[in-house]
Structures are given as structure tokens and as C-alpha cells.
Design a protein around this motif. Sequence first.
Motif, PDB file in Angstrom:
ATOM      1  N   ILE B  45      36.752  37.235  35.297  1.00 34.48           N
ATOM      2  CA  ILE B  45      38.184  36.940  35.265  1.00 34.48           C
ATOM      3  C   ILE B  45      38.691  36.840  36.711  1.00 34.48           C
ATOM      4  CG2 ILE B  45      40.468  37.856  34.684  1.00 34.48           C
ATOM      5  CD1 ILE B  45      39.252  39.012  32.136  1.00 34.48           C
ATOM      6  N   GLY B  46      38.245  37.800  37.527  1.00 33.21           N
ATOM      7  CA  GLY B  46      38.651  37.794  38.928  1.00 33.21           C
ATOM      8  C   GLY B  46      38.176  36.538  39.652  1.00 33.21           C
ATOM      9  N   LEU B  51      40.568  35.766  42.811  1.00 31.44           N
ATOM     10  CA  LEU B  51      41.153  36.957  43.423  1.00 31.44           C
ATOM     11  C   LEU B  51      40.123  37.834  44.102  1.00 31.44           C
ATOM     12  CD1 LEU B  51      43.824  37.725  40.728  1.00 31.44           C
ATOM     13  CD2 LEU B  51      44.254  37.148  43.113  1.00 31.44           C
ATOM     14  N   GLN B  52      40.020  39.075  43.640  1.00 30.13           N
ATOM     15  CA  GLN B  52      39.207  40.079  44.320  1.00 30.13           C
ATOM     16  C   GLN B  52      37.719  39.715  44.294  1.00 30.13           C
ATOM     17  OE1 GLN B  52      41.356  42.173  45.514  1.00 30.13           O
ATOM     18  NE2 GLN B  52      43.032  41.574  44.170  1.00 30.13           N
ATOM     19  N   SER B  53      36.967  40.400  45.116  1.00 31.63           N
ATOM     20  CA  SER B  53      35.529  40.176  45.132  1.00 31.63           C
ATOM     21  C   SER B  53      34.878  40.954  43.989  1.00 31.63           C
ATOM     22  CB  SER B  53      34.973  40.654  46.470  1.00 31.63           C
ATOM     23  OG  SER B  53      35.248  42.025  46.589  1.00 31.63           O
ATOM     24  N   ASP B  54      33.623  40.614  43.715  1.00 34.01           N
ATOM     25  CA  ASP B  54      32.903  41.273  42.620  1.00 34.01           C
ATOM     26  C   ASP B  54      32.850  42.779  42.788  1.00 34.01           C
ATOM     27  OD1 ASP B  54      32.478  38.849  41.473  1.00 34.01           O
ATOM     28  OD2 ASP B  54      30.442  38.606  42.255  1.00 34.01           O
ATOM     29  N   VAL B  55      32.675  43.233  44.026  1.00 29.14           N
ATOM     30  CA  VAL B  55      32.490  44.661  44.250  1.00 29.14           C
ATOM     31  C   VAL B  55      33.723  45.450  43.796  1.00 29.14           C
ATOM     32  CG1 VAL B  55      33.298  44.694  46.654  1.00 29.14           C
ATOM     33  CG2 VAL B  55      31.637  46.389  45.888  1.00 29.14           C
ATOM     34  N   PHE B  56      34.890  44.825  43.888  1.00 26.89           N
ATOM     35  CA  PHE B  56      36.135  45.441  43.434  1.00 26.89           C
ATOM     36  C   PHE B  56      36.044  45.797  41.942  1.00 26.89           C
ATOM     37  CE2 PHE B  56      40.368  45.042  41.523  1.00 26.89           C
ATOM     38  CZ  PHE B  56      41.147  45.806  42.364  1.00 26.89           C
ATOM     39  N   TYR B  57      35.557  44.859  41.147  1.00 25.11           N
ATOM     40  CA  TYR B  57      35.499  45.081  39.694  1.00 25.11           C
ATOM     41  C   TYR B  57      34.334  45.979  39.294  1.00 25.11           C
ATOM     42  CZ  TYR B  57      38.985  41.445  39.711  1.00 25.11           C
ATOM     43  OH  TYR B  57      40.127  40.736  39.959  1.00 25.11           O
ATOM     44  N   VAL B  58      33.220  45.877  40.041  1.00 26.11           N
ATOM     45  CA  VAL B  58      32.082  46.749  39.721  1.00 26.11           C
ATOM     46  C   VAL B  58      32.491  48.210  39.908  1.00 26.11           C
ATOM     47  CG1 VAL B  58      29.749  47.437  40.371  1.00 26.11           C
ATOM     48  CG2 VAL B  58      30.345  45.018  40.304  1.00 26.11           C
ATOM     49  N   THR B  59      33.067  48.523  41.037  1.00 24.39           N
ATOM     50  CA  THR B  59      33.452  49.925  41.283  1.00 24.39           C
ATOM     51  C   THR B  59      34.522  50.362  40.277  1.00 24.39           C
ATOM     52  OG1 THR B  59      34.906  49.038  42.995  1.00 24.39           O
ATOM     53  CG2 THR B  59      32.918  50.121  43.741  1.00 24.39           C
TER      54      THR B  59
END
Lengths: 256, 261, 322
Positions: B45-46, B51-59
Motif C-alpha cells: 500500500i505504501g 510514501l514510506q519505505s518498506d522498512v517503515f512498514y516491516v518494523t
Amino acid sequence: MRTLRLLGIGWLFHFKMIMRSAFDGVGQVIYPLFFATVAFFVFRAGDSPRTLLYASLGAAVMGMWSATSTTAGSAMQRERWQGTLEALVATPANFALILLPVTIAMATIGIYSLVATLLWGRLLFGIDLTVVHPLLFVLSIPATVLTFGALGFLFAVCFVRFRAAWALGNMFEYPVWLICGFLVPLTFFPAWVRPISWILAPTWGMNAIRESSLGGSPLPDLIMCFVLGSAYIALGFLVMERLLRAARERAALSLT
Amino acid sequence: MNSFRLFFVGGLTSYRALFYWLSPTIYIPSLIVAPIFQILLFAYIGRSAGLQSDVFYVTGNAIQYAAIPCLFAMSQTVSGERYQNTLHAILVSPANRFPLFVGRALPVMGNAAFVSAFSFAAGCVILGVSLPAGSIPGLAVVILVAAFSCTGLGLTNAAVSLRVRENAVLSNVIFGFLLIFTGANVPISELPTWMQDVSHVLPLTHAIQAARDLAAGEPFSDVTGLLATELGIGIAYLAGGLALLRVFEWQGRKHATLEQL
Amino acid sequence: MAVVEAHDLRRVYKTHTGTIRRRVKEIEAVRGVSFAIDKGELFGLLGPNGAGKTTTIKMLITLLIPTAGTANVLGFDVVKDPREVRKRIGYVFGGERGVYERLSGYDNLRYFAELYGVPPKVQKARIEELLELVGLKGREHERTEGYSRGMKQRLHVARGLLHDPEVVFLDEPTIGLDPVGARELRATIGTLTSAGKTILLTTHYMFEADALCDRIAVISQGEIVAEGTPAQLKSRVASGAVTEVEVFGIPDETVERLRSLEGVMSVWVEEREQAQVLSVQTRADVQLTAAILGHLNGSNVGRVSHREPTLEDAYVALVEGE
């Protein structure tokens, strides 16, 4: 004619029953709204009104799929817990024709989620619903319900041997949200994912709703819904035949 | 996810075995597969929203998903006792409630940390996220602290489950709130101010922030403040949960409602 | 011609034990059961729990395929023509489960009327008629979750009769009912035979079988151990008398000693509220009361009575004899 009547009465009966159960626990009703809210926040950051309506429609269909996936997988177990499975199998009616309207009724409840999500988006995020092809839009919703019901039917038949069928059904909630393009266009995924999306009818139901709302050609999508839905039902009937035979022979599927 | 929604709400409330869901047929779909797909869902979705990077959603999602095992398992340990009519026996025993319930909380916490860590690692591998090598031990500490504070919330939820019949609905609703308010998927700064205020008193919010800072290469010493806050919030919920248990126990003895279903 | 025929029916269940080294255990639930039921007859299958009654009935109503043997209902083979059999039979089971609790009794019946293919035009009248028959008239629009156990069981009966089947299978229909409810249900069952239905009833209540059945087969450990009219079964043991003695704590050795007395046919002990009742069935030509009491010397003895053997005595003797 008789078959249609059987399906219709079965659908009405189970729809009435699920209506009464679903609202006993508010969870079913408000749960999809949390996901919709997150999606709205994320897409609002992009600040394009068209994307927001795209997301709103996607989130609305997400709720519809939840209503199906979290309940249909264990449709037969549910009859067993209630002690009604045996009574149903003992009737002369084809059991697949008894089960199919049950899962369609489960998907029908999803219309509630659809409406609630669209309203939520309108009230809290000011997302207006525009519909370019009103007639096709209205047609797309029952078509999507039927294909969800057909896929749920296939789940119900395939998961019946698993004690925790409900957990398996739930497991398919996120993946379908993800790869059927509810919120993310299919072009974002690796190429090998696309054929999987194509054989999943929710992809086409979602497309039909979106194209008829945002403008486009929903007809091919509706045809795909019909083709895939029929295929799921046919497959479900075949598996069901063997399953019931095995149940009677080996008492493998305890009916009570 | 709502993995437990149907199970509890949909008529199977009668299943009473404690930790019944630790069987692989439930564990794998609900606590292994589902969190990974939650990460993928929001990461994509990000990506599509640019928008945000993958690491944002993983954490965010790996840590937030710890709420599922915490909320459901903790309320199971308490309401499960009630179903088996053993709660009364435990409450009247002279045993100190503190070690009793905290003892029950430890395995829940361990499991939640495992669920977070596993989906964190899997999310990184699938999405090709690489973390600074030095951040791993720090992240492990963050995950443990997050699991602890979320277990505190779980205990409060479990105490309330003595009073609320449809506890599974409540657990799902709390999970949904955490999804929005902890900043797992939406930066806190983008939420309305009143929501930000709520975020800061919820568990997980500070842990998620700490994890993101570590993943961005900041040294562990920079996140100790966040972790201390998270730990404090966890202790507050734990204390609140124990206090509620005590209140309900007392009221239950007075009104004989403890064993009622 | 017989309406229901069973020839040497057998059913084996396989159960698996152990998770890693799975061992298959076979349980022979039914071992060669044969009987025939004539048109209009009320046939009882009587036996203790676990004797194979339900397994037998499930094979006849097409829910289970026999491991060996054959059965047919109204000329249709239960394995080859399950649909034809299902169209013509009604199946009623006991217990509270098996109804859709959130919907009304009327809705439940309406749904099953459709599944049984009752023509739409006659559904309404048929349901009304059955509600009247089972005594649920006036309560039919309430949700069944509020029904008493007896009402649910009567709803099962109505459901089993929706399509006006020629043969009705009743599997322990009165189980768990209070005495009044059970009596009402038995009265309803009685009216079915007068309407010309052929009925197979399973029960573990002797008096129920005695009161209702034209013919009874006693089943024990998967085999039929006796078959006949209630009178015939009674006559098997009628050649004698039963002495009942109220006792308070009787040692097993004493029971064994009584059993070995000349002229004693069978001995059994039942637990009552505060006491036990020792029943000794003897040949008619001997008078053993004094001898029995002599053996009880030392025990606390209450009331002593004599009576004719009942079906229950026949049943106990048959099942014990196994």
C-alpha cells in the motif's frame, strides 16, 4: 426451477440467520473499518482525490471479502457443531446445493461492510462516491457477492477435513486483499504473482466495481466473474461428491 | 489480524482448552503467515501511494502484530480459568497474585516476542530490506520490551474479560486501535492532535519508533529514552491490570459473579 | 413384503492411535444384524448404550455405508440408491442439538420442507398440520433457542414427517426428556402408526419399547440376541417369579452365592436412593425366599416382595447373558 427455488430459500434462510448472529458481536461490523481508516490515512498523504476514492472502493470490498473468508471456510464445521449437518445430509437434496447458498449468504452480509466503509470514508474523510455507470455498478455488487460466495463454497468444501478450518479461512483474508488489487494495482507485484491474481475471482469483482464507478469497461470483468465463479462451483461439486462418499464409507467425516 | 474473530465470536465460544490455539494448524496460519501478509499488505500500500519505505512498514507491523498473541493469550489464561471453574480456587488460595499472574504472563511474552521477531525477519527477507548489522541486538531488545508492554495491556484486557462476555470482540477492537494509533502504518505526526495524545499513552508506539531509529542506523544509546518510556507504559498497564483483577475479584466475591458465564 | 430389510449388516470403525507410529484399531460396532420390518409395524431396537443401535440406524438411513451385508428400504438399496431411500424416509434423532437456534420453529420447518422437496403449494398446510400434531402450535414463530428440550425434540419429529414419509426412523427420541415430555412424545409416536407409518424406534428404555412396539429386537454388543413381540420376550422369562429384596450394602460374594442356588435363573442388583434392590429370578416351581434371606443373613434387609417377570427382567437377562 426447483433447483433455483432450493437455492433461493436456502439463501434467505441462512441470510436471516447470519444477520441475527453477525450483529450480536459488533466485531464483524466495525473490524474492517480499522483497516479502511489506515488505508485512508495512507492514501490521503498522497493527496489525490482520485486515489482516495480508489482506496475507498478497495477498502469497501476488503470488508466484503472478510465477511466471506472468515466464515465460509468453516461453514460445514458450523453445521456439525450445531448438530444439523447430519439432518441436512439425510435429506434427498444434493448437499452441494444446500451448502452453496450458505456461503453466498455469508458473502451477502459483506454488502453491509461495503456500505459502512463507503459511509465512513464519506463522513470522516470526505470521500464522495461518484459512479460513472450506475447500472453496471449496481450489477457489479451482486456479481461480486456471488463470486465471493462461490470461492467461499470451494473453501468450505476443501477445508472440511481440518479441525481449525476457521484459521485457514482467516489466513486467506490478507493475501486476497493484497494480491487481488483491492488497494494496490497488480502492476506493483512481481510477474509471477499476476496469474494467481487472475484465477482469483475477487480480482475481477473488485475491477468490475471500480471500473463501473471510476469509468471504464466493467463488462469483461463481469464475464470473468461469471466464468471463474462457475468453475469454483463445478470444482466444489466434484470434491463434495467424493467427500460425502468417503464420509459414508469410512465415517471419516464425522457427521455429528 | 482478526484470526480469532470467528473462533470466539462466531459461536465457538464453548471451546475452553487453555492454549488450544498453540496447535500448529492454528499457530501457523494465525501467528506465522498472517503477520507476514500484514507486513506485505501495508508495504505494498505504501509503495503504491509512493510514501514510506518498506522498512517503515516491516518494523511497524512486525511489532504491532505482537498484540494478537498478547491480547488473546492473556485473556485466555484468565477466562480459560473461569471456564474451567478453577478461577475461584486460584483466587481464594493465599498465593500472592503478583507472581501468579506474572508467571502466566511470561510464556505469553516470550511467544509474542517470537512472533514479532519471526515476521520481522521474514518481512526483511521477502521485501529485500537490509538492516545495519549493528542494529540487530538492539532490535532484539526493542522487540522484547514491546512484547513486555503489550503483555501488560494484555493483562488489563484479561482483567476486563472477567466482566465482558464477548472478550474476543474487545481484543479485536483493541488490535484495530493499535493498528491506527501506534504509528505502525501512519506516521504519528500525520494523525490529528487528539489522536497523537492517545498514541503516546499506548504500548508499542515508542517501541516502534525505537525500532525505526535503530533500523535507520542510530546507536542504541539514542533510543534508550524511548525504551524507558515503553517499559514504563508496560509497567503501568501491568499494574493497572493487577489492580483491576483485585477489584473485580473483590466485587466478584461480593456479588458471586466470578463463575458466571 | 417387508418394508425395511437388513441382511447380516456389519460395520467396522477404524480409529488411529498415536501420532508418530500410527496404529489402526478396528472396532466392530455392528456384527451381523438381520431383521425385517413389515408395513405398518412399529419395530423397536432395544439395547444398552454402545450396543450398535445408532450405527445400525445410520446404515439404514444411508448416512453410513455398511462394511458388509445389505439393506433395503421400500425395495431400494441403501448403498446404491441413497436418494430414493432418503425421499421416502423420515429421520428423527433425540437431543437438543440439530435445530437452527436463531430462527423460529416455523422457519426451521420451512427450510427442511424445501430440502425434502415438499411441493411449495402444500408446504404451508403441511407445516400447520404437523405443528398441530406435535403440539407446537402457537409457539412456532418464536426462536427455537427459547424452546424447552421437549419442544425441540417435538420439532425434530415434525421435521422428520414433513414429506409424509412411509417409513420413519426414530433414534432415541425421548432421550433426556422429563417424564411428562416423554409421555407426550410417546403419545405422538403412537398416533403415527395409526396413520399407517412403518416405524423403527431405537431406545434403551424397556418400558418405552414395551408400551409402543409391535416387535422388539434386543441388540447387545453389535448383535441381535433376541427378537419377538413384547409378550414373546416376556414369556421367555415368564416361566418364573422374581423376588425383590431391599438391602443395604450387599457383598459381591453373596450375589455369587445366590446365583449358584438351585432354581435361580438370574440375579441382579440395582442402586436406589438409599438402598439397593436385589432381584432374584427363580423358576416357578421352587420357593426360595427363605433360602435367599438365609444367605443375606448379616446384611440389613428391608422390604421383600414377589412379582411376575417384566420385559425389563427379560432384557436384563438377555444382556447379562452375553
